[in-house]
Scaffold this active site. Structure first.
Site, short mmCIF file in Angstrom:
data_model
loop_
_atom_site.label_atom_id
_atom_site.label_comp_id
_atom_site.label_asym_id
_atom_site.label_seq_id
_atom_site.Cartn_x
_atom_site.Cartn_y
_atom_site.Cartn_z
N ASP A 55 0.85 -1.20 0.00
CA ASP A 55 0.00 0.00 0.00
C ASP A 55 0.89 1.24 0.00
O ASP A 55 1.46 1.61 1.02
CB ASP A 55 -0.91 0.01 1.23
CG ASP A 55 -1.82 1.23 1.21
OD1 ASP A 55 -2.64 1.33 0.28
OD2 ASP A 55 -1.69 2.11 2.09
N LYS A 89 -1.73 6.54 -4.44
CA LYS A 89 -2.86 7.44 -4.18
C LYS A 89 -2.52 8.87 -4.61
O LYS A 89 -1.37 9.30 -4.43
CB LYS A 89 -3.19 7.47 -2.68
CG LYS A 89 -3.28 6.11 -2.03
CD LYS A 89 -3.70 6.17 -0.58
CE LYS A 89 -3.59 4.81 0.07
NZ LYS A 89 -2.26 4.48 0.60
N1 LIG Z 1 -5.77 5.85 3.23
C1 LIG Z 1 -5.37 6.54 4.28
O1 LIG Z 1 -5.75 7.70 4.48
C2 LIG Z 1 -4.42 5.90 5.27
C3 LIG Z 1 -4.30 6.47 6.55
C4 LIG Z 1 -3.43 5.87 7.46
C5 LIG Z 1 -2.71 4.74 7.09
N2 LIG Z 1 -2.85 4.20 5.83
C6 LIG Z 1 -2.09 2.99 5.44
O2 LIG Z 1 -2.29 1.99 6.43
C7 LIG Z 1 -1.03 1.49 6.87
C8 LIG Z 1 -1.11 0.98 8.29
O3 LIG Z 1 -1.51 1.98 9.20
P1 LIG Z 1 -0.54 2.47 10.37
O4 LIG Z 1 0.84 2.29 9.95
O5 LIG Z 1 -0.96 3.84 10.75
O6 LIG Z 1 -0.97 1.57 11.61
P2 LIG Z 1 -0.90 0.02 12.04
O7 LIG Z 1 -0.53 -0.84 10.90
O8 LIG Z 1 -2.16 -0.20 12.76
O9 LIG Z 1 0.26 0.05 13.13
C9 LIG Z 1 1.62 -0.07 12.77
C10 LIG Z 1 2.47 -0.24 14.02
O10 LIG Z 1 2.03 -1.38 14.76
C11 LIG Z 1 3.13 -2.02 15.37
N3 LIG Z 1 3.14 -3.43 14.94
C12 LIG Z 1 3.04 -3.92 13.67
N4 LIG Z 1 3.07 -5.26 13.66
C13 LIG Z 1 3.19 -5.65 14.96
C14 LIG Z 1 3.28 -6.92 15.59
N5 LIG Z 1 3.24 -8.07 14.92
N6 LIG Z 1 3.43 -6.93 16.95
C15 LIG Z 1 3.48 -5.78 17.66
N7 LIG Z 1 3.39 -4.56 17.11
C16 LIG Z 1 3.24 -4.50 15.78
C17 LIG Z 1 4.38 -1.32 14.92
O11 LIG Z 1 4.80 -0.47 15.98
P3 LIG Z 1 6.38 -0.15 16.24
O12 LIG Z 1 6.81 0.64 15.07
O13 LIG Z 1 6.36 0.62 17.51
O14 LIG Z 1 7.04 -1.50 16.32
C18 LIG Z 1 3.94 -0.51 13.70
O15 LIG Z 1 4.64 0.70 13.53
C19 LIG Z 1 -0.10 2.68 6.66
O16 LIG Z 1 1.28 2.30 6.67
C20 LIG Z 1 -0.58 3.18 5.32
O17 LIG Z 1 -0.07 2.38 4.26
C21 LIG Z 1 -3.71 4.77 4.93
#
Ligand SMILES: NC(=O)c1ccc[n+]([C@@H]2O[C@H](COP(=O)([O-])OP(=O)(O)OC[C@H]3O[C@@H](n4cnc5c(N)ncnc54)[C@H](OP(=O)(O)O)[C@@H]3O)[C@@H](O)[C@H]2O)c1
Length: 328
Positions: A55, A89
Site C-alpha cells: 500500500d 494514491k
Molecule cells: N488511506 C489513508 O488515508 C491511510 C491512513 C493511514 C494509514 N494508511 C495505510 O495503512 C497502513 C497501516 O496503518 P498504520 O501504519 O498507521 O498503523 P498500524 O498498521 O495499525 O500500526 C503499525 C504499528 O504497529 C506495530 N506493529 C506492527 N506489527 C506488529 C506486531 N506483529 N506486533 C506488535 N506490534 C506491531 C508497529 O509499531 P512499532 O513501530 O512501535 O514497532 C507498527 O509501527 C499505513 O502504513 C498506510 O499504508 C492509509
C-alpha cells in the site's frame, strides 16, 4: 535467512475487475518515525518473505526508494511484476492534475502500471506533510460532489489509458458514497477505510461489501506508532483492550496479531505497517494458521469503542469547528 510464508495459504480478495489480491498487504506510511530507507528495506524483506500487496502513496514520500527496491526484487527474480499488487494514491493538492500525479508515482515506483489507484482524501485540502494538528489552510473547502467527480473522472481516464488497472476511494462515508457512486462511469473497486477492533465501521464495511467494493483496512492494529499530531486523550489502544488481550492469551500470540486475524476473518484486507522482520512476518503468517473461533470473533465485535484515530482535523475549512464535520 528470513522465513518464507506459503503465499498460496494466504486468503485472497477478488475485485469486481477480476483482479485478485492477498487479504493482507504491507503499509508503507512511516508515521514520521521511520525513514524511507528503513521502509523500503522492509518492503524488500517483506516481499522476500511472501508479501505480494503493497500500500503506497505519494504523500508517504518514499515511492522512489520503494521503486529502487522493486527493481532489485525483479532483477534478483524474487518476484515478477505480475505477482505483485501495488496501490498508490493521489494527494489532496493534485486533484486538478491527477494524471501528472499518477505519472510521477509510476516513475518513482519504476512501474508501467499501478494495480489500484486511490483518491487519498475526498477533499482538495492541502496541508504540509508533518504539520501540527492545529494548523489549518484558509483555502480548504467542504466536500463537493462536483469537485470530487472531476477528480474521479480523471482517475477513470487513467484506467482508459492503461496506467492503472482499477481505481478506489479512501476516507469516505456512506453519505458521500451515496452521492457519488451513481455518477461514476467506472465504479470504485476498493475502499480504503480506517478499521481496527475499537473502530469497526460496521455500516460502512457492510455498505462496501454490498456494492462489490473490497474494504481495505488502514491502521489495523490501531496505529500504535502514529504521529503525536494524530493522538488525543480519548484514544484507546486496541492492543490493550480486554477483549483483544484475552483472545491473544488463548492463542499465545501478540494482541497486534489478533487484530489482523480478526480483520481477515471478517472479510477485510488489513494493511499493517512494520519495518521489523519478526513483526511483518507474523502479520502475514497469522492468516495461514490457527484461526479465531466464532466465539472469539463475537467477543472481538464487542471491542467497538467508536474510536476514530485519523480524525483529519488539519483538512477542516474556515468556519468548521469539529473534525466530525469531515465525516458527515
Ligand atoms: N488511506 C489513508 O488515508 C491511510 C491512513 C493511514 C494509514 N494508511 C495505510 O495503512 C497502513 C497501516 O496503518 P498504520 O501504519 O498507521 O498503523 P498500524 O498498521 O495499525 O500500526 C503499525 C504499528 O504497529 C506495530 N506493529 C506492527 N506489527 C506488529 C506486531 N506483529 N506486533 C506488535 N506490534 C506491531 C508497529 O509499531 P512499532 O513501530 O512501535 O514497532 C507498527 O509501527 C499505513 O502504513 C498506510 O499504508 C492509509
Amino acid at each position: 535467512m528470513n522465513e518464507i510464508i506459503d503465499i498460496s495459504k494466504v486468503p485472497v480478495r477478488k475485485l469486481y475487475t477480476g483482479a485478485v489480491m492477498p487479504a493482507v498487504g504491507l503499509g508503507t506510511f512511516g508515521s514520521d518515525k521511520y525513514s524511507p530507507d528503513q521502509i523500503s528495506e522492509a518492503v524488500y524483506g517483506a516481499v522476500k518473505s511472501g508479501y505480494r500487496m503493497l500500500d503506497c502513496a505519494s504523500v508517504y514520500q518514499n515511492e522512489s526508494q520503494i521503486g529502487q527496491v522493486l527493481a532489485r526484487l525483479f532483477s534478483e527474480k524474487i518476484v515478477t511484476r505480475q505477482e505483485l499488487f501495488i496501490t498508490s494514491k493521489v494527494w489532496n493538492d493534485q486533484h486538478r492534475e491527477v494524471r501528472k500525479a499518477c505519472e510521477k508515482s509510476l516513475y518513482d515506483l519504476g512501474l508501467s502500471y499501478i494495480d489500484l489507484y486511490f483518491v487519498h482524501w475526498p477533499f482538495p485540502n492541502y496541508h504540509a506533510p508533518g504539520c501540527d494538528g492545529d494548523s489549518r489552510n484558509p483555502d480548504s473547502k467542504p466536500f463537493s460532489v462536483e469537485e470530487f467527480m472531476d477528480t474521479w473522472k480523471q482517475c477513470e481516464e487513467l484506467v482508459d489509458a492503461g496506467l492503472v488497472r482499477a481505481i478506489g476511494m479512501s476516507n469516505m462515508t456512506i453519505s458521500k458514497l451515496e452521492k457519488v457512486l451513481p455518477l461514476c462511469r467506472i465504479q470504485p473497486a476498493a475502499l480504503e477505510m480506517e478499521c481496527h477492533p475499537s473502530f469497526q465501521q460496521q455500516d460502512l464495511f457492510d455498505y462496501a461489501m454490498s456494492h462489490n467494493i473490497v474494504p481495505i483496512g488502514f491502521c489495523p492494529i490501531g496505529s500504535p506508532s502514529r504521529p503525536e499530531r494524530d493522538r488525543t486523550a480519548e484514544d484507546v489502544a486496541d492492543t490493550e483492550l480486554p477483549e483483544v488481550v484475552s483472545v491473544a492469551q488463548n492463542h499465545g500470540i501478540h494482541p497486534a496479531v489478533v487484530c489482523l486475524k480478526w480483520a481477515v476473518q471478517r472479510g477485510m484486507c488489513p494493511i499493517p505497517f512494520s519495518v521489523k522482520e519478526p513483526q511483518y512476518i507474523s502479520n502475514l503468517r497469522c492468516t495461514t494458521v490457527d484461526p479465531l473461533t466464532e466465539e472469539e470473533m463475537a467477543l472481538l465485535q464487542k471491542a467497538e469503542r467508536n474510536c476514530r484515530l485519523v480524525k483529519g482535523q488539519v483538512f477542516l475549512w474556515p468556519g468548521a469547528e469539529d473534525w466530525k464535520e469531515l465525516w458527515e
